[in-house]
Write an enzyme that holds these catalytic residues in place. Sequence first.
Site, PDB file in Angstrom:
ATOM      1  CD  GLU A  59      67.727 -41.421  45.774  1.00 44.08           C
ATOM      2  OE1 GLU A  59      67.706 -41.342  46.842  1.00 44.08           O
ATOM      3  OE2 GLU A  59      66.412 -41.994  45.473  1.00 44.08           O
ATOM      4  CE1 TYR A 142      68.735 -45.158  49.498  1.00 40.02           C
ATOM      5  CE2 TYR A 142      69.853 -43.064  49.098  1.00 40.02           C
ATOM      6  CZ  TYR A 142      68.626 -43.850  48.980  1.00 40.02           C
ATOM      7  OH  TYR A 142      67.461 -43.295  48.415  1.00 40.02           O
ATOM      8  CG  ASP A 160      66.971 -44.842  52.836  1.00 36.20           C
ATOM      9  OD1 ASP A 160      66.544 -46.020  53.127  1.00 36.20           O
ATOM     10  OD2 ASP A 160      66.606 -43.714  52.441  1.00 36.20           O
TER      11      ASP A 160
HETATM   12  N1  ADE Z   1      64.187 -40.717  50.004  1.00 36.26           N
HETATM   13  C1  ADE Z   1      65.441 -41.092  49.304  1.00 36.26           C
HETATM   14  N2  ADE Z   1      65.329 -41.531  48.159  1.00 36.26           N
HETATM   15  C2  ADE Z   1      63.914 -41.304  47.882  1.00 36.26           C
HETATM   16  C3  ADE Z   1      63.129 -41.557  46.563  1.00 36.26           C
HETATM   17  N3  ADE Z   1      63.687 -41.968  45.521  1.00 36.26           N
HETATM   18  N4  ADE Z   1      61.761 -41.157  46.700  1.00 36.26           N
HETATM   19  C4  ADE Z   1      61.273 -40.903  47.803  1.00 36.26           C
HETATM   20  N5  ADE Z   1      61.984 -40.602  49.199  1.00 36.26           N
HETATM   21  C5  ADE Z   1      63.189 -40.790  49.104  1.00 36.26           C
END
Ligand code: ADE
Length: 364
Positions: A59, A142, A160
């Site tokens: 993340e 987030y 997000d």
């Molecule tokens: N962007 C942010 N977190 C994500 C996730 N867990 N899977 C795919 N794209 C992401």
Amino acid sequence: MNNYSFYDQLQMLEPKKDEFSKGERLRAMEKPLLSWYKGHARILPWRENPEPYRVWISEIMLQQTRVEAVKPYFERFMEALPDTAALAAVSEDRLFKLWEGLGYYNRARNLKKAAGVVMEQYGGVLPASWEELKKLPGIGSYTAGAIASIAYGIPVPAVDGNVLRVISRVTGSREDILKQSVKKQMEDLLLGVMPREGAGNYNQALIEIGAIVCVPNGEPLCRECPMASVCIARRDGLTKEIPVKTPKKARRIEKKTILVLDWKGRTAIRKREDSGLLASLYEFPNEDGWLEEEALAETYRVPLTAVRCLPEAKHIFSHVEWHMRGFAVELQEKPAGDYLWVTPEEIRETYSLPGAFKVYTMST
Ligand code: ADE
């Protein structure tokens, strides 16, 4: 038989007035969204094995970097630093080398800091609490929501930019999604309607649909969207207007002259100050403004032929843009200054020069 799709027919049935609350709209889209996610979720390394540490690292990497770009970094990082203990103990230089190319190095700095706190206060295991996670360096609401829901199944939202866009469109909200207060409202809204079970999949489904259907640039692919029948932006033709984002202030432009100083086959690099832009990272010597060959030849006491033009380059940071001109200088004497004299191999293998200098790294 008519030529209208199922969704079109549903929309014709739907009166123009928005007599549904936002919460009702979101509850109505939950089932179609989750079944779409089952069939369309990309296979990603952090999804295959969603341990808290892996979710955390992924993340943080995904905050400013695309999924495809993150994948190789993520795998390499996991091999080099497989757990919180390894991350807490790694040297900054090694960490920056692993991070090289991802940019926004504060993310890496905060990861190490947070790993130290997790070792000291939580016995090396990330806390299973949205509130506790939010207290760790580099973890905002987030990321805390993503770790809590994906790794621990706690029913909290992970809002997000993708989720802000999707929910604004579905609910027809014209609020400015760059405002913290709007994000907070959306978190509260989702907290009230999201399922108690399977929160990780729910949050990831919203992120995923934002990334591949309700896309940020260009037309959203509404024909492929499982939420089309309840989406106000689609119904009212507002996908260009929503989400609303007030324009940001223009970035400051800084002119720089970058110097690739060569002395007996070695190149000068130096460490940047430990605060501010690119803090504690290595850099080529550089000067503010654009200098001329003549001035450089004079400064380094070399003939003009020992000064060679390198390509111009631009690098965009969040608030500043560097507009760079570069010169290679073949030195005859070693200049004074706090430099490390390194070989091209050492630049590739050991020292992390940020992406801003990429064009000049290739000149060594
Ligand atoms: N962007 C942010 N977190 C994500 C996730 N867990 N899977 C795919 N794209 C992401």
